[in-house]
Design a protein around this motif. Sequence first.
Motif, mmCIF file in Angstrom:
data_model
loop_
_atom_site.group_PDB
_atom_site.id
_atom_site.type_symbol
_atom_site.label_atom_id
_atom_site.label_comp_id
_atom_site.label_asym_id
_atom_site.label_seq_id
_atom_site.Cartn_x
_atom_site.Cartn_y
_atom_site.Cartn_z
ATOM 1 N N LEU A 40 22.632 -20.307 55.243
ATOM 2 C CA LEU A 40 22.213 -19.724 53.968
ATOM 3 C C LEU A 40 21.117 -18.690 54.191
ATOM 4 C CD1 LEU A 40 22.299 -19.687 50.853
ATOM 5 C CD2 LEU A 40 20.540 -21.478 50.885
ATOM 6 N N VAL A 41 20.164 -19.016 55.049
ATOM 7 C CA VAL A 41 19.085 -18.078 55.365
ATOM 8 C C VAL A 41 19.642 -16.835 56.053
ATOM 9 C CG1 VAL A 41 16.988 -17.746 56.720
ATOM 10 C CG2 VAL A 41 17.349 -19.901 55.497
ATOM 11 N N SER A 55 21.844 -14.758 53.532
ATOM 12 C CA SER A 55 21.027 -14.168 52.475
ATOM 13 C C SER A 55 20.149 -13.054 53.014
ATOM 14 C CB SER A 55 20.154 -15.246 51.826
ATOM 15 O OG SER A 55 20.954 -16.276 51.271
ATOM 16 N N SER A 56 19.794 -13.134 54.305
ATOM 17 C CA SER A 56 18.963 -12.097 54.914
ATOM 18 C C SER A 56 19.791 -10.893 55.349
ATOM 19 C CB SER A 56 18.215 -12.672 56.116
ATOM 20 O OG SER A 56 17.399 -13.764 55.733
ATOM 21 N N SER A 107 21.569 -8.552 52.160
ATOM 22 C CA SER A 107 20.456 -8.515 51.210
ATOM 23 C C SER A 107 20.842 -7.854 49.889
ATOM 24 C CB SER A 107 19.264 -7.782 51.833
ATOM 25 O OG SER A 107 19.635 -6.478 52.254
ATOM 26 N N ALA A 128 22.876 -14.820 48.095
ATOM 27 C CA ALA A 128 22.581 -16.243 48.237
ATOM 28 C C ALA A 128 23.315 -17.071 47.190
ATOM 29 C CB ALA A 128 21.071 -16.471 48.141
ATOM 30 N N THR A 129 23.413 -16.542 45.975
ATOM 31 C CA THR A 129 24.142 -17.247 44.914
ATOM 32 C C THR A 129 25.611 -17.373 45.261
ATOM 33 O OG1 THR A 129 22.600 -16.411 43.235
ATOM 34 C CG2 THR A 129 24.733 -17.201 42.453
ATOM 35 N N TYR A 179 27.070 -17.347 48.301
ATOM 36 C CA TYR A 179 27.366 -18.193 49.456
ATOM 37 C C TYR A 179 26.949 -19.652 49.259
ATOM 38 C CZ TYR A 179 28.676 -14.198 52.321
ATOM 39 O OH TYR A 179 29.315 -13.097 52.829
ATOM 40 N N LEU A 180 26.064 -19.912 48.316
ATOM 41 C CA LEU A 180 25.545 -21.263 48.132
ATOM 42 C C LEU A 180 26.633 -22.310 47.881
ATOM 43 C CD1 LEU A 180 23.147 -23.202 47.826
ATOM 44 C CD2 LEU A 180 23.001 -22.505 45.413
ATOM 45 N N ALA A 225 17.456 -22.038 48.349
ATOM 46 C CA ALA A 225 18.136 -20.983 47.595
ATOM 47 C C ALA A 225 17.301 -20.533 46.398
ATOM 48 C CB ALA A 225 19.498 -21.491 47.119
ATOM 49 N N PHE A 271 15.083 -17.432 47.865
ATOM 50 C CA PHE A 271 15.990 -16.309 47.613
ATOM 51 C C PHE A 271 16.258 -16.056 46.136
ATOM 52 C CE2 PHE A 271 17.019 -17.904 51.877
ATOM 53 C CZ PHE A 271 16.769 -16.752 52.609
ATOM 54 N N VAL A 308 17.662 -17.713 43.673
ATOM 55 C CA VAL A 308 18.920 -18.102 43.032
ATOM 56 C C VAL A 308 18.616 -18.828 41.723
ATOM 57 C CG1 VAL A 308 20.981 -19.544 43.229
ATOM 58 C CG2 VAL A 308 20.151 -18.258 45.210
#
Length: 271
Positions: free
Chosen positions: A36-37, A40-41, A44, A63-64, A66-67, A132, A136, A138
């Motif tokens: 997730l990190v 999300s990185s 971006s 991030a939303t 892939y969560l 998340a 990030f 979310v």
Amino acid sequence: MRALTLAPARTAFEVRGYFRQVDTVFFTFLFPVIFLVIFSSIFSEDISVAGLTGDGPASIPAATYYLPGLIAAGLLLSGVQNLAIDIALEKGDGRLKRLGGTPMSPVTYFLGKLGQVLVTGTCQVTLLLLVASLAFGVDLPTDPGRWLTFAWVYLLGLLSCALVGVALSALPRSGRSASAVVIPVVVVLQFISGVYVADFQLPDGVRTIAAAFPLAWMARGMRSVFLPEEMQVLERGGEWGPGQVALALTVWLVLGFVVSRLTFRWLRRDA
């Protein structure tokens, strides 16, 4: 009743053993959080929902998006990978043989394993949601109905994966080969089930194959919780299909129970 009363103590024993294994914690507990990190990185920029569906909000954070898939992957890792390898290793080094010679009921043993998966899986998904949301940005659902969907998809998916993991533990012929047998299966399922690659971007043939396994349905159920309602048009059939998700996971729950009941032995296959 005695087996049930001993289950909490066995669960506590299994949980302590789980967190004492650094490699297990990394590859089953922290693995989804790390991805997730990373996702999300790297990604971006927000994902344009309007560009995909022609409707809905302009965009959602990566991030939303892939969560949901990573939550589903965490259930697969905690249930299938963790239990399949762990039980195979216990068979290989003789621990199960020694347990089979004690008064402990097999019911207590399995309840301890299921309890461990439930405790560690709950901790894992809580950590995922915290990272998340806090790291990030979310936006977590505020509708109670969505959290109700999350609860039954989570519980049904986790129990299904746990029983499939018990059944799969009979496949390796030794403890040494357990990782080589189980991990490739788990990795392939994650790639074809919409975890690392968006489900709607996968070829129809791949989506059909993935639909035969529980991970794709868990990911779909989780997407219905965290993604905008407009994105359901990207699913096969154009809707979230909660009834189909429940049916598929229930089938795997029953299948995992039956196969594990038929194949589980206290001894190795070659013993």
